[in-house]
Design an enzyme around this catalytic site. Structure first.
Site, short mmCIF file in Angstrom:
data_model
loop_
_atom_site.label_atom_id
_atom_site.label_comp_id
_atom_site.label_asym_id
_atom_site.label_seq_id
_atom_site.Cartn_x
_atom_site.Cartn_y
_atom_site.Cartn_z
CG HIS A 133 -1.90 0.98 1.40
ND1 HIS A 133 -1.65 2.29 1.73
CD2 HIS A 133 -3.25 0.89 1.25
CE1 HIS A 133 -2.80 2.96 1.78
NE2 HIS A 133 -3.79 2.14 1.49
CG ASP A 210 0.36 -2.12 6.06
OD1 ASP A 210 -0.58 -2.26 6.88
OD2 ASP A 210 0.20 -1.60 4.94
CD GLN A 213 -6.87 -4.34 4.19
OE1 GLN A 213 -7.87 -5.02 4.44
NE2 GLN A 213 -6.97 -3.05 3.89
CE LYS A 236 -7.48 -0.02 6.17
NZ LYS A 236 -8.03 0.65 4.98
CB CYS A 374 -3.88 3.42 -1.56
SG CYS A 374 -5.10 4.69 -1.34
#
Lengths: 416, 151
Positions: A133, A210, A213, A236, A374
């Protein structure tokens, strides 16, 4: 690795009751029941989270860590209680390792500026992957400009999986930081984070994950993964916007200078010298997003109550069912067909641009994301300007997948 | 509202078979239009002779609205002088953005089919990108690409 296992949706807990916890889903869009398939962009909140925030503002709000009065004490307990909930949820060793940020983006920027910028020398290397991302690309590019470090990018294959051998080869003598996503927001790919962190650890390279998700879909145990930093966002994972977390191993965080200066992050200030506060407060300058943290704590409790194993199975099963149903549509191609994948499907349809598809789907009450997500390098890798993406949350149903497929077929009809 | 109000037959047709979709052999004026939000990208090629638009063509990729809009624009502008063309741009812009603007079918012709776009605020830029790009080409000085972005 945390590959969710297939399970029949019927064997899972009462997801209809779970859906009833989300008031926003009880509405019609263009005369159709809302099928919200955009949780990878931002999930919805259960009433337990909404109530926790409202209750806090109604009964307990004051500034934290400041006053001796009752409300300040209650607010502090609730705020620090949320930190402890998050610690337990990701199995961090200490709540000192849980830093509240505005979200994943700010968490990664914190590592980039307070760790990488202060330690990297010209010629040092930062290794990312082709599937990141933008929030796991741009902060590193900025550090490279600031320090003279060099950004390296590991390739992905046609299925949207990281090419492991190439990644390992790129881990060189000059690599100082390896940053990668846990689950790709554009492709759904689950990266083998345990293996990546082990490789980096052997070479003394700092790892930054990261996890935006991953938290909503799979069990995340930062000690088992053995990463140095792990970033994620509240919104999220069914919590509020404007709150996120940076997990950092304590010894790494201890050695890092503060990122922002202000109140909260100091122990003593005079004009000669300021003594910085202990972890985690050293990295939380200013009055924090107290209600956001409390809402995130409520979201964590909500997820724990259902159980991450069940949630993982549900997300995987919806992805599998959606892939199967969509592939029956002539001219439809899935983008991202990794062996280890979950909770979303990215796709393109011959003769139908994703944006037209998004508008037509909306007329069927179906909310999907269309565009580059993104992750423009991912789009370039697959030679596409954009894809359509349906992403799933704990409230989604098989019927909503049917609604999506009907919308796709209608889009072909309208534009055919 | 019926989705066919947006995707009228004339739009579907121009998307499927865009008119003047080509790059001329010699480029007189050119501009590149880009919508960073959705990745729509197009090139507008323009040739003005004696104050009139003598040739106008485009290339690019984008959604049905953006391709159809560019295709219909090339048809509508061909042969017009600069002031006529700019007046038409103004009318199209008003049609796309003002809910109480009554489009004059005599002036707008096929372009009136794009009126439905104004009910979809996120899609207005899809329809207007080609016009901004055309304007950038018109005001450019030569064959070096000028650039336009959606406002």
């Amino acid at each position: 690795m945390n590959q969710p296992q297939a399970a029949s949706i019927k064997d899972l807990p009462d997801f209809a009751a779970i859906r009833a916890d989300f008031p926003i889903l009880e509405q019609q869009v263009h005369g159709c029941p809302l099928a919200y398939l955009d949780s990878a962009a931002s999930a919805q909140r259960p009433r337990q989270v909404i109530d926790a925030i409202a209750d806090y503002y109604r009964h307990d709000h004051a500034n934290v860590h400041r006053g001796v009065h009752t409300l300040s004490q209650r607010a502090t307990e609730a705020y620090e209680g949320a930190r402890e909930s998050v610690r337990r949820f990701i199995n961090a060793a200490s709540s000192k390792e849980i830093i509240f940020t505005r979200g994943t983006t700010e968490a990664i920027n914190l590592v980039a500026q307070a760790f990488a910028r202060t330690t990297l020398k010209p010629g040092d290397e930062i290794l990312i992957t082709w599937m990141e991302h933008h929030s796991n690309i741009v902060p590193w590019q900025m550090v490279c400009e600031q320090t003279g470090a060099v950004l390296r990018v590991a390739p992905i294959n046609d299925r949207g999986e990281l090419e492991l051998d190439a990644w390992k080869k790129l881990l060189g003598k000059k690599t100082r930081v390896a940053a990668f996503g846990h689950i790709s927001n554009a492709l759904g790919t689950i990266n083998p984070v345990h293996e990546l962190c082990a490789e980096a650890r052997r070479r003394g390279i700092a790892t930054v994950i990261d996890g935006a998700q991953a938290l909503p879909h799979i069990d995340v145990d930062v000690r088992s993964i053995d990463c140095d930093f792990y970033a994620f966002s509240g919104h999220k994972m069914y919590g509020p916007t404007g709150i996120g977390v940076l997990y950092g191993r304590e010894e790494m965080l201890q050695d890092m200078p503060p990122w922002q200066g202000g109140g909260e992050m100091i122990l003593a200030v005079d004009f000669e010298k300021t003594v910085y506060n202990e972890l985690p407060h050293k990295f939380e300058a200013g009055t924090p997003n107290i209600a956001g943290a409390i809402g995130l704590g409520a979201a964590v409790a909500y997820l724990e109550n259902i159980g991450m194993e069940q949630i993982a199975a549900h997300g995987y099963e919806l992805m599998r069912l959606a892939s199967e149903a969509l592939l029956a549509v002539p001219g439809l191609r899935l983008i991202g067909t990794a062996e280890h994948k979950t909770a979303l499907v990215s796709f393109v349809v011959d003769g139908v641009h994703p944006h037209d598809l998004g508008t037509i789907a909306d007329h069927h009450g179906v909310a999907i994301r269309t565009g580059h997500h993104c992750a423009m390098p991912v789009m370039q890798r697959f030679g596409l300007p954009a894809t359509a993406r349906a992403s799933f949350g704990i409230y989604n149903t098989e019927a909503e997948i049917d609604q999506l497929v009907a919308a796709v077929r209608d889009a072909k009809e309208v534009l055919g | 509202m019926d989705i066919r109000q947006l995707y009228q037959d004339v739009i579907v047709d121009h998307n499927r078979s865009p008119r003047n979709f080509r790059r001329p052999e010699t480029i007189d004026r050119v501009a590149e239009g880009y919508n960073p939000l959705c990745g729509d990208k197009l090139h507008i090629y323009l040739s003005v002779v004696d104050g009139k638009i003598a040739d106008l063509s485009f290339e690019g990729n984008g959604c049905a609205i953006s391709i159809a809009s560019a295709s219909m624009m090339t048809e509508a502008l061909l042969g017009k002088d600069e002031s006529e063309a700019e007046a038409l741009f103004k009318d199209v812009h008003r049609m796309l953005t003002e809910s109480d603007f009554a489009a004059d079918p005599a002036k707008l012709g096929k372009l009136a089919a794009l009126a439905g776009v104004r009910d979809y605020p996120m899609r207005v830029k899809c329809a207007s990108l080609c016009w901004h790009t055309w304007l950038a080409a018109l005001t450019s000085t030569g064959a070096e690409a000028a650039t336009a972005r959606t406002e």
